[in-house]
Design a protein around this motif. Structure first.
Motif, short mmCIF file in Angstrom:
data_model
loop_
_atom_site.label_atom_id
_atom_site.label_comp_id
_atom_site.label_asym_id
_atom_site.label_seq_id
_atom_site.Cartn_x
_atom_site.Cartn_y
_atom_site.Cartn_z
N VAL A 142 8.79 -12.21 -30.03
CA VAL A 142 10.16 -12.38 -30.52
C VAL A 142 10.95 -13.22 -29.52
N GLU A 143 11.61 -14.23 -30.01
CA GLU A 143 12.35 -15.14 -29.13
C GLU A 143 13.87 -15.05 -29.30
N ASP A 144 14.34 -14.54 -30.42
CA ASP A 144 15.78 -14.60 -30.70
C ASP A 144 16.52 -13.32 -30.31
N ILE A 145 16.12 -12.69 -29.19
CA ILE A 145 16.85 -11.53 -28.67
C ILE A 145 17.05 -11.72 -27.17
N SER A 146 18.05 -11.03 -26.65
CA SER A 146 18.35 -11.10 -25.22
C SER A 146 17.34 -10.26 -24.44
N ASP A 147 17.30 -10.49 -23.14
CA ASP A 147 16.40 -9.71 -22.29
C ASP A 147 16.75 -8.23 -22.32
N SER A 148 18.05 -7.92 -22.33
CA SER A 148 18.46 -6.51 -22.34
C SER A 148 18.08 -5.83 -23.65
N GLU A 149 18.22 -6.54 -24.77
CA GLU A 149 17.83 -5.96 -26.05
C GLU A 149 16.32 -5.77 -26.11
N ARG A 150 15.58 -6.74 -25.58
CA ARG A 150 14.12 -6.62 -25.57
C ARG A 150 13.70 -5.39 -24.76
N LEU A 151 14.33 -5.20 -23.60
CA LEU A 151 13.98 -4.07 -22.75
C LEU A 151 14.34 -2.75 -23.43
N ASN A 152 15.47 -2.71 -24.10
CA ASN A 152 15.89 -1.51 -24.82
C ASN A 152 14.88 -1.15 -25.91
N ILE A 153 14.45 -2.14 -26.68
CA ILE A 153 13.48 -1.90 -27.75
C ILE A 153 12.15 -1.41 -27.17
N GLU A 154 11.69 -2.07 -26.11
CA GLU A 154 10.43 -1.65 -25.50
C GLU A 154 10.52 -0.23 -24.97
N ALA A 155 11.64 0.10 -24.34
CA ALA A 155 11.78 1.43 -23.76
C ALA A 155 11.89 2.50 -24.85
N GLN A 156 12.62 2.22 -25.93
CA GLN A 156 12.67 3.17 -27.03
C GLN A 156 11.28 3.39 -27.63
N THR A 157 10.56 2.30 -27.79
CA THR A 157 9.24 2.40 -28.41
C THR A 157 8.28 3.19 -27.53
N ARG A 158 8.33 2.97 -26.23
CA ARG A 158 7.45 3.71 -25.34
C ARG A 158 7.87 5.18 -25.26
N PHE A 159 9.16 5.47 -25.38
CA PHE A 159 9.60 6.86 -25.49
C PHE A 159 8.95 7.52 -26.70
N LEU A 160 9.03 6.85 -27.85
CA LEU A 160 8.46 7.41 -29.07
C LEU A 160 6.95 7.58 -28.95
N ARG A 161 6.28 6.59 -28.38
CA ARG A 161 4.84 6.72 -28.20
C ARG A 161 4.51 7.88 -27.27
N GLY A 162 5.31 8.04 -26.22
CA GLY A 162 5.12 9.18 -25.34
C GLY A 162 5.24 10.49 -26.10
N HIS A 163 6.20 10.56 -27.01
CA HIS A 163 6.37 11.78 -27.82
C HIS A 163 5.15 12.05 -28.68
N TYR A 164 4.68 11.03 -29.40
CA TYR A 164 3.53 11.24 -30.29
C TYR A 164 2.30 11.67 -29.49
N TYR A 165 2.09 11.04 -28.35
CA TYR A 165 0.93 11.43 -27.54
C TYR A 165 1.13 12.80 -26.89
N PHE A 166 2.36 13.15 -26.55
CA PHE A 166 2.63 14.49 -26.02
C PHE A 166 2.23 15.54 -27.05
N GLU A 167 2.60 15.30 -28.31
CA GLU A 167 2.23 16.22 -29.38
C GLU A 167 0.71 16.30 -29.53
N LEU A 168 0.06 15.16 -29.49
CA LEU A 168 -1.41 15.15 -29.59
C LEU A 168 -2.05 15.89 -28.43
N LYS A 169 -1.52 15.67 -27.24
CA LYS A 169 -2.09 16.29 -26.03
C LYS A 169 -1.96 17.81 -26.08
#
Length: 595
Positions: A142-169
């Motif tokens: 994705v090219e049409d977003i700011s660095d801060s928005e990109r970091l926010n999206i990545e961090a939210q997504t990794r939070f959610l992935r952490g949750h799903y894996y926590f449940e699996l674990k």
């Protein structure tokens, strides 16, 4: 405000299927295949929709009719009412023995890997993982977003992935790790994934902003709380103490409100008063969203309403007699009976017909009992006094009680109840972590690292909120007309709760016993209990004692037996093992011990 899931979930399933490809039984044989070329969605709008799709998987529901993969929606319920609450001895399955018998096998620990509930839950969680991985993979293009928005999206997504894996674990312990860089998704389950879960939450904590534009999105402090929980499950007590103390002192919810206990315990379980200072991370539920389904209205809990009642269906999730007895308090001290709570039990109406008179228990009681458990003669929110056996499908099987935290109010049912299915939906959120949970986790970490006064202060903060008299239930003025109003001068029971003193926190062992019991009282029916018992190492003694006691009162758990070294984790679904077979004919996935 539930913008992210109230306004978006109406079209969420269609977007997720369109962008991520249709779901199949084989989550490890091939990656999720996109129906669109990556270039079409590799833009700011597309990646946000992918992120919303990752949030949408939190409720475990894929479509309007059933849970992901064809099982009943309750099989992947996000509040883990089967795997955490009923299996933890807080509630009976309810209904009657012939209804959803697969649950009986799970809660008595006699199930095997072919039980379909496990496969449905597995697939629902890996669907969440797949959506997160697709979001991260496309984010890099994705090219049409700011660095801060990109970091926010990545961090939210990794939070959610952490949750799903926590449940699996916590469900299966050894599960395969698949991330956005994995080329062959047929991965073995031979490594401990705690370090990867920890890394996802650490990244989210380091990079998420303290507030978000939509309340339902994860923020920095939710990530910090989940990181602390991850440390606690690994018995990294100093690390858990440090981060949880920081969260309790400085954390705010996604709307910027400082974390605190709301004045009234009950306000955490009412859609009209949720998303408050106590909200750390909730799965946002919404009623009447225009889809003519209850997919987004906690469909996984649709069975869990009193039978033959205004709620229509279905009589599941009946709080256990053991749980009710846990709320007894000593008349002089206002403290619970940590070891002897099942002696001199709370009076109930087992075996008493609806036409016979019944006077509720008059002994000293923690008021949280009546915000957690529906019992005869006590107001069932504003629906009138609970009538007892008239609302119970088979009392001898599941006991006399009804769940309460998940029940919408009569006065606001037009807004917060959804009648689009054969059983009701509700807009009451599912709590993943609320602030009371954080305080009790912090208390546990403090006790494990030696600061008993700090641990006691955290626990007492929770107990003092429970003792707020303005939050007590009241008796109705006229028992013959329960809708006539409340008697504001008289409580519905003899409520009596007081804080602990240094006497009960005189040693780490005593402190931990009190903390463990407080988690049972405060977080009952919220899906934590079984997983807490396992991580504390007391599941065998606690659950087998429960089977011995409860089995003498109700038939549902007779024959239950927890075996240490086996039942701490559920069996890897046989369907997934079969699908993991490699080119040599050998399965990639290894079954958990002793199954």
């Amino acid at each position: 405000m539930k913008i992210i899931l109230k306004q978006s979930k109406r079209y969420l399933a269609a977007i997720a299927l369109f962008l991520l490809g249709s779901c199949s039984d084989n989550y490890l044989e091939q990656p999720a295949l996109g129906a669109l070329d990556d270039n079409v969605v590799a833009n700011a709008q597309g990646v946000q929709k992918l992120l919303i799709g990752a949030y949408g998987a939190l409720d475990g529901q894929q479509d309007a009719d059933n849970a992901l993969g064809g099982g009943g929606p309750w099989e992947a319920a996000p509040d883990n009412w089967v795997y955490g609450t009923v299996a933890g001895g807080e509630a009976s399955k309810g209904s009657f023995g012939g209804d959803q018998p697969a649950i009986d096998q799970i809660v008595k620990f006699i199930s095997n890997p072919t039980n379909g509930f496990y496969n449905t839950k597995w697939k629902a969680l890996y669907e969440g993982v797949a959506r997160c991985n697709n979001t991260l993979r496309l984010l890099g293009n994705v090219e049409d977003i700011s660095d801060s928005e990109r970091l926010n999206i990545e961090a939210q997504t990794r939070f959610l992935r952490g949750h799903y894996y926590f449940e699996l674990k916590k469900m299966w312990n050894m599960v395969p790790w698949i991330d956005e860089t994995t080329e062959d998704p047929k991965q073995p389950n031979n490594i401990d994934i705690w370090p990867m879960i920890e890394a996802d939450f650490q990244f989210a904590y380091d990079n998420l902003p303290p507030t978000q534009s939509d309340f339902g999105r994860a923020n920095k402090w939710a990530a910090g709380a989940y990181l602390g929980k991850t440390f606690l499950f690994q018995e990294k007590f100093p690390e858990a103490r440090d981060i949880l103390n920081t969260v309790t002192a400085s954390g705010v919810n996604s709307g910027g409100v400082k974390y605190d206990l709301v004045p009234f315990f009950k306000d955490n379980f009412d859609a009209a008063t949720e998303n408050n200072a106590e909200t750390v991370f909730d799965i946002q539920m919404v009623a009447n969203d225009g889809t003519s389904t209850i997919t987004n209205s906690n469909q996984g809990g649709k069975l869990n309403f009193p039978y033959n009642s205004p709620f229509r269906c279905c009589g599941f999730l009946q709080p256990s007699v053991d749980l009710m007895n846990s709320y007894k308090t000593e008349a002089t001290t206002g403290l619970p009976y940590l070891d002897t709570y099942n002696q001199n039990p709370v009076k109930n109406d087992m075996g008493i017909t609806a036409s016979e008179s019944f006077v509720p228990y008059t002994g000293s009681l923690d008021p949280r009992a009546d915000w957690t458990i529906g019992r005869r003669g006590i107001p069932y929110h504003d629906w009138g006094n609970h009538p007892g056996i008239a609302w119970v499908r088979e009392q001898s099987y599941g006991g006399p009680f009804a769940p309460k935290k998940n029940i919408y109010r009569q006065a606001t049912q037009g807004i917060y109840a959804d009648q689009s299915s054969w059983a009701p939906g509700t807009a009451i959120n599912v709590h993943i972590i609320r602030f009371a949970d954080v305080l009790l986790m912090a208390a546990e970490a403090e006790a494990q690292t030696g600061d008993l006064p700090a641990a006691m202060n955290y626990v007492n903060r929770v107990r003092e909120r429970a003792a707020n008299e303005d939050g007590f239930l009241k008796k109705y003025k006229d028992d013959s007309d329960p809708l006539a109003g409340f008697d504001e001068d008289q409580n519905a029971a003899n409520y009596n709760i007081e804080p602990y003193t240094s006497t009960q926190f005189s040693s780490p062992e005593n402190a931990l016993k009190a903390i463990y019991f407080e988690r049972k009282l405060e977080l009952a029916m919220e899906g934590h209990r079984f997983f807490d018992l396992v991580r504390w190492g007391i599941a065998e003694e606690t659950l087998n004692a429960y089977f011995d006691y409860q089995g003498n009162l109700t038939t549902d758990v007779r024959g239950g037996n927890f075996i240490s070294g086996k039942n701490e984790y559920y069996p890897i679904p046989q369907a997934q093992i079969d699908l993991s077979v490699d080119e040599t004919g050998a399965p990639t996935l290894i079954q958990n011990p002793n199954y």
